[in-house]
Design an enzyme around this catalytic site. Structure first.
Site, PDB file in Angstrom:
ATOM      1  N   ASP A   8     -41.802  35.846  11.061  1.00 51.83           N
ATOM      2  CA  ASP A   8     -41.038  36.983  10.551  1.00 51.83           C
ATOM      3  C   ASP A   8     -40.994  36.948   9.021  1.00 51.83           C
ATOM      4  O   ASP A   8     -41.095  37.994   8.358  1.00 51.83           O
ATOM      5  CB  ASP A   8     -39.615  36.966  11.118  1.00 51.83           C
ATOM      6  CG  ASP A   8     -39.595  37.010  12.630  1.00 51.83           C
ATOM      7  OD1 ASP A   8     -40.455  37.693  13.221  1.00 51.83           O
ATOM      8  OD2 ASP A   8     -38.724  36.350  13.226  1.00 51.83           O
ATOM      9  N   HIS A  62     -35.325  36.307  16.672  1.00 53.62           N
ATOM     10  CA  HIS A  62     -36.784  36.406  16.629  1.00 53.62           C
ATOM     11  C   HIS A  62     -37.292  37.409  17.661  1.00 53.62           C
ATOM     12  O   HIS A  62     -38.225  37.151  18.407  1.00 53.62           O
ATOM     13  CB  HIS A  62     -37.397  35.026  16.877  1.00 53.62           C
ATOM     14  CG  HIS A  62     -38.899  34.990  16.748  1.00 53.62           C
ATOM     15  ND1 HIS A  62     -39.566  35.391  15.611  1.00 53.62           N
ATOM     16  CD2 HIS A  62     -39.860  34.581  17.618  1.00 53.62           C
ATOM     17  CE1 HIS A  62     -40.860  35.245  15.784  1.00 53.62           C
ATOM     18  NE2 HIS A  62     -41.074  34.764  17.006  1.00 53.62           N
ATOM     19  N   ALA A 114     -51.604  23.246  23.734  1.00 53.56           N
ATOM     20  CA  ALA A 114     -52.633  23.200  22.698  1.00 53.56           C
ATOM     21  C   ALA A 114     -53.940  23.874  23.075  1.00 53.56           C
ATOM     22  O   ALA A 114     -54.802  24.057  22.218  1.00 53.56           O
ATOM     23  CB  ALA A 114     -52.907  21.743  22.316  1.00 53.56           C
TER      24      ALA A 114
END
Length: 349
Positions: free
Chosen positions: A185, A212, A44
């Protein structure tokens, strides 16, 4: 596959602004937000993680937000915790706090790892990020084995199989609860298609299947809506740009970063879809890289219907153009190699 999260956010903000000054301000103003849901973001404090933390703080479906990284998360948590939205925020730093970050999580989002640099392929990231993913997934198996896991860390084509193997070894694997986040995508394909066709991008839908990375990314423009009258050359150019979208950003940032902001946006969209599915919202469909029988490959990205247990249904590819059929055939060897590389890493390490 509509970005409805941000309509929810706008609605929440409107409710906040409409609050009377005579009322005591309350962070949990979205009283109709549904059940308590904890989301953990692992990584994070990074380039994706920070904007992703902000976007998840804005989501009224989140009641608890746990932000974890090896360092820097107390500051990120303090910053976003001041935002007057529903969720309570806690920051966790260092491996000794990972368990606390994960306990009770409904959704775990993993953007952890090193970013791409100029000249670096997703495969170049493998040795570093694979180890990070393995460690994090080992902790997930221990502390929140029933969470939906949203994998962003690249190379996704390999890190999702790594996660699956880790969970299998721990006896916690549920194929319905592990997702490779390929939403960026889809976001790119929609944006580029709408721009070329001069359409309102909010009304555009383009499924993207395969994997991906590079040629494994296969946008199905033949199934795009609304329909546009494109030449074969236009379709090839749009496909190429969608496949090279990450490289386009890396080069534009000239060595100073990768696609962090757009990836955070896409990650937030997919997490929101998972939360809606968990909460019983009907007909939530997104493209994602999951364990699949759609092709002969064990993992493949396609449309997935989300529900209370994660994957409700992996949808078929539907009709493909000749160009898409050729690209589907071409991508399979590379995707298969990436899957095998991930499985091999997990089994040997």
């Amino acid at each position: 596959m509509r970005p409805s999260m941000f309509r929810s956010v706008q609605s929440a903000i409107a409710r906040s602004n409409a609050s009377s000054s005579a009322r005591i301000p309350c962070r949990n103003y979205s009283v109709d937000s549904g059940p308590e849901r904890k989301v953990a973001v692992l990584g994070a404090a990074g380039g994706i993680g920070q904007p992703l933390a902000l976007l998840m703080k804005m989501n009224p479906l989140v009641s608890k937000l746990a932000l974890y990284d090896i360092a820097g998360t107390p500051g990120v948590a303090a910053d976003v915790s001041h935002i007057n939205t529903r969720s309570e925020v806690a920051g966790y730093a260092g491996e000794d706090q990972l368990g606390k970050a994960l306990e009770g999580s409904d959704v775990v989002i993993i953007p952890a790892g090193v970013p791409r640099k100029p000249g670096m392929t997703r495969d170049d990231l493998f040795n570093i990020n694979a180890g990070i993913v393995k460690s994090l997934c080992t902790a997930i198996a221990k502390y929140c084995p029933n969470a939906l896991v949203n994998m962003i860390s690249n190379p996704v084509n390999s890190t999702v199989p790594i996660a699956a193997e880790v969970f299998k070894k721990a006896g916690t694997y549920d194929e319905k609860r592990l997702f490779g986040v390929t939403t960026l995508d889809v976001v790119r394909a929609k944006t580029f298609y709408a721009g070329k066709a001069n359409l309102n991008v909010a009304e555009v839908n383009v499924p993207v299947v395969g994997g991906h990375a590079g040629i494994t990314i296969l946008p199905l423009f033949s199934q795009a809506t609304p329909k546009a009258n494109f030449s074969d050359e236009d379709i090839k150019a749009l496909t190429k740009r969608t496949q090279d979208g990450g490289t386009e950003v890396v080069e534009a940032k000239a060595g100073k970063g990768s696609a962090t902001l757009s990836m955070a946006y896409a990650g937030a969209l997919f997490a929101d879809a998972c939360l809606k599915g968990l909460n019983g919202v009907p007909d939530v469909v997104e493209c994602s890289y999951v364990q699949s029988a759609v092709t002969e490959l064990p993992f493949f990205a396609s449309k997935v219907r989300l529900g209370k247990n994660g994957v409700d249904e992996v949808l078929e590819l539907g009709p493909l153009s000749d160009y898409e059929k050729e690209n589907l055939k071409a991508l399979k060897p590379e995707l298969e190699a990436s899957i095998e590389k991930g499985i091999k890493f997990a089994s040997q390490s």
